[in-house]
Design an enzyme around this catalytic site. Sequence first.
Site, PDB file in Angstrom:
ATOM      1  N   LYS A 160      23.413 -19.708  65.104  1.00  0.00           N
ATOM      2  CA  LYS A 160      22.340 -19.371  66.049  1.00  0.00           C
ATOM      3  C   LYS A 160      20.980 -20.043  65.810  1.00  0.00           C
ATOM      4  O   LYS A 160      20.616 -20.952  66.521  1.00  0.00           O
ATOM      5  CB  LYS A 160      22.183 -17.851  66.135  1.00  0.00           C
TER       6      LYS A 160
ATOM      7  N   ASP B  43      28.956 -13.635  57.085  1.00  0.00           N
ATOM      8  CA  ASP B  43      28.656 -14.155  58.411  1.00  0.00           C
ATOM      9  C   ASP B  43      27.155 -13.990  58.639  1.00  0.00           C
ATOM     10  O   ASP B  43      26.677 -12.903  58.968  1.00  0.00           O
ATOM     11  CB  ASP B  43      29.481 -13.396  59.455  1.00  0.00           C
TER      12      ASP B  43
ATOM     13  N   PHE C   6      31.077  -8.205  64.404  1.00  0.00           N
ATOM     14  CA  PHE C   6      31.259  -9.217  65.452  1.00  0.00           C
ATOM     15  C   PHE C   6      31.300 -10.586  64.796  1.00  0.00           C
ATOM     16  O   PHE C   6      30.387 -10.958  64.065  1.00  0.00           O
ATOM     17  CB  PHE C   6      30.134  -9.180  66.500  1.00  0.00           C
TER      18      PHE C   6
END
Length: 398
Positions: free
Chosen positions: A245, A216, A129
């Site tokens: 995040k 990532d 993702f």
Amino acid sequence: MTTQPLMNTYGRQALSFDRGEGAWLYDTNGNKYFDTVSGIAVCGLGHSHPAVTKAISDQAGKLIHCSNLYTIPLQNTLAEQLCKVSGLKKAFFCNSGAEANEAAIKLARLYGHKKGKTSPAIIVMENSFHGRTLATLSATGNRKVQAGFEPLLKGFVRAPFNSLQALETIAKSNPDIVAILMEPVQGEGGVTPVNPEYFAKVRELCTKNDWLLMLDEVQTGNGRTGAYFAYQRLGVEPDVVTTAKGLGNGFPIGACLAGSKAEDVFTPGSHGSTFGGNPLACAAALSVIDTIEAERLASRANVLGTRLLEAFKEQFAGAKYIRDIRGLGLMIGIEMTDPCPELVALAKTQGLLINVTSDRVIRLLPPLIISDEEADHLVTSVSQLIKIYAGDDRKKPR
Ligand SMILES: *Cc1c(COP(=O)(O)O)cnc(C)c1O
């Protein structure tokens, strides 16, 4: 209010919070919930951390935004701090994880063009993702994220996660490859950690072929997996790292970091962001990094992660409805044998907030600041919830 004014992008629960403190959230009726979601790995320092609150409110009273047309001292300081904790050389700031990955994808393409590759391609993983923008959803290995948005962006070649042979085959047959983009622990894909031996070989393969290894770390970074970044626990040095995040503890900020092989790829005009790295976002992120370092929260996440994994393995020893329990630091997945979306609503009735990803993986992402007692509470309450759901009334082992 008869019509719903929001676009229908989320299946939302009928639950609203108006206050949070540490690992606890309080709903608008005053009920209290233990939060193992942390806004999806965002509030690593817990809710309303005083250092972040102070940094944001002090900076908001001085200067919120001024544009990247000017030098922003706080942005330079944040870049220095991120380079220090990552071992990389330069930073670009944006406002989200998808944007950080967009920067990495653009950087890889430019890197390819500079080497004379006019049709550069990036290897991406199955079950990955990387975000919801057109480039990042094209990179994502999940048909549900892509369906309906075709035509997808070209220039991605997919490989099964943790398969070295697949990468070697691509290396032999595709001269357009310039980079690999992957998560050290696939988060949305079901909390699947990279195999450490494979990871070391991926690094070798990238070096041998002059490809960029781009990680990532949007979800795994900022202390969550037991080091500042997950690659530091696994002993692999990347060329490019993206994060977001946990970096602002809830204030939106993303970053793309580059090492010596990629630090000078962008030049003025090749990439930018109006809001990226504004003084307010940088003040928030600086307070987060300072706190993670001063309170040694990454190593705390390591210790707590081991403690939680062991406790869950003991709780579910021999349980037939559990397929696997795995994780890295405070990123833990409990995989059930069957889909378990109903668990989220059941948890709510027990004063517990959990997330289920990939249909049957209970994903636990508690704040890094939880106490030993709160860690024990997490184990007890999540285990009890799963046992009730599974109809498991076996006598407890102890
Ligand atoms: C959440 C996530 C993203 C996307 O981040 P946004 O801030 O929602 O754009 C990208 N990559 C990974 C690994 C993520 O977990």
